[in-house]
Motif scaffolding. Structure first.
Motif, PDB file in Angstrom:
ATOM      1  N   ASN A  88       0.823  -1.209   0.000  1.00  9.51           N
ATOM      2  CA  ASN A  88       0.000   0.000   0.000  1.00  9.51           C
ATOM      3  C   ASN A  88       0.857   1.258   0.000  1.00  9.51           C
ATOM      4  O   ASN A  88       0.636   2.179  -0.797  1.00  9.51           O
ATOM      5  N   ALA A  89       1.833   1.322   0.892  1.00  4.81           N
ATOM      6  CA  ALA A  89       2.677   2.525   0.982  1.00  4.81           C
ATOM      7  C   ALA A  89       3.381   2.806  -0.337  1.00  4.81           C
ATOM      8  O   ALA A  89       3.407   3.947  -0.822  1.00  4.81           O
ATOM      9  N   LEU A  90       3.941   1.768  -0.944  1.00  6.92           N
ATOM     10  CA  LEU A  90       4.664   1.958  -2.208  1.00  6.92           C
ATOM     11  C   LEU A  90       3.718   2.265  -3.364  1.00  6.92           C
ATOM     12  O   LEU A  90       4.001   3.124  -4.205  1.00  6.92           O
ATOM     13  N   ASP A  91       2.597   1.553  -3.430  1.00  5.44           N
ATOM     14  CA  ASP A  91       1.652   1.778  -4.522  1.00  5.44           C
ATOM     15  C   ASP A  91       1.145   3.220  -4.503  1.00  5.44           C
ATOM     16  O   ASP A  91       1.121   3.887  -5.542  1.00  5.44           O
ATOM     17  N   CYS A  92       0.759   3.712  -3.326  1.00 12.10           N
ATOM     18  CA  CYS A  92       0.255   5.084  -3.237  1.00 12.10           C
ATOM     19  C   CYS A  92       1.354   6.102  -3.510  1.00 12.10           C
ATOM     20  O   CYS A  92       1.099   7.156  -4.107  1.00 12.10           O
ATOM     21  N   ALA A  93       2.583   5.784  -3.101  1.00 14.57           N
ATOM     22  CA  ALA A  93       3.698   6.681  -3.406  1.00 14.57           C
ATOM     23  C   ALA A  93       3.920   6.778  -4.912  1.00 14.57           C
ATOM     24  O   ALA A  93       4.191   7.862  -5.443  1.00 14.57           O
ATOM     25  N   PHE A  94       3.809   5.643  -5.608  1.00 11.95           N
ATOM     26  CA  PHE A  94       3.989   5.655  -7.060  1.00 11.95           C
ATOM     27  C   PHE A  94       2.860   6.401  -7.763  1.00 11.95           C
ATOM     28  O   PHE A  94       3.113   7.143  -8.725  1.00 11.95           O
ATOM     29  N   TRP A  95       1.627   6.235  -7.316  1.00  8.98           N
ATOM     30  CA  TRP A  95       0.531   6.998  -7.926  1.00  8.98           C
ATOM     31  C   TRP A  95       0.789   8.502  -7.767  1.00  8.98           C
ATOM     32  O   TRP A  95       0.616   9.287  -8.714  1.00  8.98           O
ATOM     33  N   ASP A  96       1.184   8.905  -6.564  1.00  9.44           N
ATOM     34  CA  ASP A  96       1.477  10.319  -6.294  1.00  9.44           C
ATOM     35  C   ASP A  96       2.630  10.804  -7.174  1.00  9.44           C
ATOM     36  O   ASP A  96       2.567  11.884  -7.785  1.00  9.44           O
ATOM     37  N   TYR A  97       3.677   9.994  -7.257  1.00 10.39           N
ATOM     38  CA  TYR A  97       4.838  10.352  -8.080  1.00 10.39           C
ATOM     39  C   TYR A  97       4.446  10.502  -9.551  1.00 10.39           C
ATOM     40  O   TYR A  97       4.847  11.468 -10.223  1.00 10.39           O
ATOM     41  N   GLU A  98       3.645   9.553 -10.062  1.00  7.09           N
ATOM     42  CA  GLU A  98       3.238   9.614 -11.470  1.00  7.09           C
ATOM     43  C   GLU A  98       2.445  10.878 -11.763  1.00  7.09           C
ATOM     44  O   GLU A  98       2.606  11.508 -12.820  1.00  7.09           O
ATOM     45  N   SER A  99       1.580  11.264 -10.836  1.00  9.62           N
ATOM     46  CA  SER A  99       0.800  12.484 -11.031  1.00  9.62           C
ATOM     47  C   SER A  99       1.691  13.716 -10.987  1.00  9.62           C
ATOM     48  O   SER A  99       1.568  14.617 -11.841  1.00  9.62           O
ATOM     49  N   LYS A 100       2.627  13.752 -10.031  1.00 12.82           N
ATOM     50  CA  LYS A 100       3.517  14.906  -9.919  1.00 12.82           C
ATOM     51  C   LYS A 100       4.433  14.998 -11.161  1.00 12.82           C
ATOM     52  O   LYS A 100       4.707  16.082 -11.674  1.00 12.82           O
ATOM     53  N   ARG A 101       4.915  13.863 -11.657  1.00 11.92           N
ATOM     54  CA  ARG A 101       5.849  13.851 -12.788  1.00 11.92           C
ATOM     55  C   ARG A 101       5.168  14.250 -14.090  1.00 11.92           C
ATOM     56  O   ARG A 101       5.738  14.989 -14.904  1.00 11.92           O
ATOM     57  N   THR A 102       3.937  13.778 -14.292  1.00 11.87           N
ATOM     58  CA  THR A 102       3.251  14.019 -15.564  1.00 11.87           C
ATOM     59  C   THR A 102       2.376  15.259 -15.560  1.00 11.87           C
ATOM     60  O   THR A 102       2.002  15.763 -16.623  1.00 11.87           O
ATOM     61  N   GLY A 103       2.016  15.731 -14.358  1.00 12.45           N
ATOM     62  CA  GLY A 103       1.097  16.857 -14.274  1.00 12.45           C
ATOM     63  C   GLY A 103      -0.342  16.472 -14.543  1.00 12.45           C
ATOM     64  O   GLY A 103      -1.197  17.340 -14.726  1.00 12.45           O
ATOM     65  N   VAL A 104      -0.622  15.183 -14.568  1.00 14.24           N
ATOM     66  CA  VAL A 104      -1.980  14.679 -14.821  1.00 14.24           C
ATOM     67  C   VAL A 104      -2.610  14.292 -13.491  1.00 14.24           C
ATOM     68  O   VAL A 104      -1.959  13.680 -12.635  1.00 14.24           O
ATOM     69  N   SER A 105      -3.873  14.635 -13.301  1.00 12.79           N
ATOM     70  CA  SER A 105      -4.536  14.340 -12.032  1.00 12.79           C
ATOM     71  C   SER A 105      -4.644  12.835 -11.814  1.00 12.79           C
ATOM     72  O   SER A 105      -4.678  12.049 -12.770  1.00 12.79           O
ATOM     73  N   LEU A 106      -4.709  12.450 -10.550  1.00  9.61           N
ATOM     74  CA  LEU A 106      -4.827  11.031 -10.216  1.00  9.61           C
ATOM     75  C   LEU A 106      -6.103  10.427 -10.769  1.00  9.61           C
ATOM     76  O   LEU A 106      -6.130   9.264 -11.190  1.00  9.61           O
ATOM     77  N   THR A 107      -7.191  11.187 -10.766  1.00 12.31           N
ATOM     78  CA  THR A 107      -8.449  10.637 -11.275  1.00 12.31           C
ATOM     79  C   THR A 107      -8.330  10.301 -12.762  1.00 12.31           C
ATOM     80  O   THR A 107      -8.838   9.271 -13.208  1.00 12.31           O
ATOM     81  N   LYS A 108      -7.644  11.135 -13.515  1.00 14.74           N
ATOM     82  CA  LYS A 108      -7.460  10.836 -14.940  1.00 14.74           C
ATOM     83  C   LYS A 108      -6.511   9.661 -15.126  1.00 14.74           C
ATOM     84  O   LYS A 108      -6.751   8.778 -15.962  1.00 14.74           O
ATOM     85  N   LEU A 109      -5.437   9.617 -14.348  1.00 14.73           N
ATOM     86  CA  LEU A 109      -4.495   8.505 -14.462  1.00 14.73           C
ATOM     87  C   LEU A 109      -5.161   7.175 -14.125  1.00 14.73           C
ATOM     88  O   LEU A 109      -4.880   6.151 -14.751  1.00 14.73           O
ATOM     89  N   ALA A 110      -6.053   7.193 -13.122  1.00 23.16           N
ATOM     90  CA  ALA A 110      -6.689   5.957 -12.662  1.00 23.16           C
ATOM     91  C   ALA A 110      -8.007   5.672 -13.368  1.00 23.16           C
ATOM     92  O   ALA A 110      -8.590   4.595 -13.171  1.00 23.16           O
ATOM     93  N   GLY A 111      -8.494   6.611 -14.174  1.00 24.56           N
ATOM     94  CA  GLY A 111      -9.771   6.410 -14.859  1.00 24.56           C
ATOM     95  C   GLY A 111     -10.959   6.447 -13.922  1.00 24.56           C
ATOM     96  O   GLY A 111     -11.951   5.730 -14.114  1.00 24.56           O
ATOM     97  N   LEU A 112     -10.893   7.307 -12.902  1.00 25.99           N
ATOM     98  CA  LEU A 112     -11.947   7.399 -11.899  1.00 25.99           C
ATOM     99  C   LEU A 112     -12.704   8.716 -12.018  1.00 25.99           C
ATOM    100  O   LEU A 112     -12.205   9.684 -12.588  1.00 25.99           O
ATOM    101  N   ALA A 113     -13.904   8.737 -11.443  1.00 26.03           N
ATOM    102  CA  ALA A 113     -14.688   9.967 -11.402  1.00 26.03           C
ATOM    103  C   ALA A 113     -14.014  10.971 -10.474  1.00 26.03           C
ATOM    104  O   ALA A 113     -13.294  10.595  -9.549  1.00 26.03           O
TER     105      ALA A 113
END
Length: 325
Positions: A88-113
């Motif tokens: 969990n700790a690593l997975d959430c860290a990677f989601w946060d990192y991917e959003s910060k690196r790409t500038g794309v919101s987490l909801t768009k990256l994950a395909g969520l509302a």
């Protein structure tokens, strides 16, 4: 892909007051924070090792450190770690990192509302009926209360809180403390008290009786459900599942569990362990799909981290990017 540095550390967050459930008491939240960085962008994730599942802070830190030099992307994680606090700790860290690196919101990256504000349950820890009723009466501005129960005297606890707060929505969490002999009469009392939902009344693995008793109140699996692979066995036993990122394997695993539960028309609760806003923020991405959310962990702390979730009158608002995402 840039070279990544992965680190993890222990953090201790004192609680506002002792938190008591059927299995014991705690005065602080012991968490593990993982960080993923490429030197320019950093992602963070927080998890709570849970003794109920044989986890410790030291064991979680060791697990992260043992795989850190073999991880280059989030997709590597499930090949190296089982669902639990380290993943969990690593997975959430990677989601946060991917959003910060790409500038794309987490909801768009994950395909969520897009997440919106939502009422969270506020937890009353296990105590005598009078004390729990008094605590319920002290928070008249909170409309959804969750009662931690413990077996003997639970009928009196439910009745006392209902009498103290006839206006409130109530859910209860038995934390596996009921038995095959007590569940039927306690369900009758719960129905009389207009309880909306009962979490994990029986011990995980000893809940087959739920298939044949009348569900006077909807029943929610908590300890009995960890990942999407558990859903098939729950059908006919439970009416809802409590999705927690620490059990499911981070946001990635939680999304899989959410989709599988919805496919089988199970109701959804989104929960978390007692932790800071950093642990709760990823769970808020699933809030639009939930029938109930139980994300009051930051409210139970003596103080939360800076830029924490905004929670007002029981309503939780989505995280700001400075916190996570």
């Amino acid at each position: 892909m840039p070279s990544l540095t992965i680190i993890a550390r222990r953090e201790t967050w004192p609680l506002r007051e002792t938190f008591i459930i059927s299995r014991g008491a705690k005065t602080a939240a012991e968490t593990v924070v993982a960080e993923v960085s490429d030197g320019m962008h950093r992602g963070r994730g927080e998890a709570v090792p849970y003794a109920r599942y044989g986890e410790t802070v030291d064991g979680t830190l060791t697990a992260i450190q043992s795989v850190a030099d073999r991880i280059s992307a989030r997709s590597d994680l499930t090949q190296l770690l089982k669902p639990g606090a380290a993943l969990n700790a690593l997975d959430c860290a990677f989601w946060d990192y991917e959003s910060k690196r790409t500038g794309v919101s987490l909801t768009k990256l994950a395909g969520l509302a897009e997440p919106t504000e939502k009422i969270t349950a506020f937890t009353l820890s296990l105590d005598t009926p009078d004390v729990m009723a008094d605590k319920a009466a002290r928070v008249p501005h909170l409309s959804l209360l969750k009662l931690k129960l413990g077996g003997d005297g639970d009928d009196l606890r439910m009745r006392a809180v209902r009498q103290a707060r006839p206006d409130a929505r109530l859910i209860v969490d038995a934390n596996e403390a009921w038995t095959a002999e007590t569940i039927a009469p306690l369900l009758t009392v719960a129905a009389e008290c207009r309880i909306e939902l009962i979490e994990q009344p029986l011990p995980a693995g000893h809940d087959e009786i739920l298939r044949v008793i009348t569900h006077l109140v909807p029943l929610c699996a908590d300890e009995s459900v960890h990942t999407a692979d558990d859903v098939e066995r729950l059908l006919g036993l439970y009416d809802a599942v409590n999705i927690k990122l620490d059990k499911a394997g981070g946001l990635t695993g939680a999304i899989r569990l959410l989709n599988e539960a919805r496919r089988h028309n199970l109701k959804i609760m989104i929960g978390s362990m007692v932790a800071t806003s950093l642990a709760v923020a990823p769970a808020m991405l699933l809030a639009p799909y939930a029938d109930w959310i139980d994300l009051d962990g930051p409210l139970l702390l003596a103080h939360d981290r800076a830029d924490g979730l905004h929670i007002e009158n029981g309503i939780v608002y989505p995280p700001i990017p400075k916190l996570w995402g």
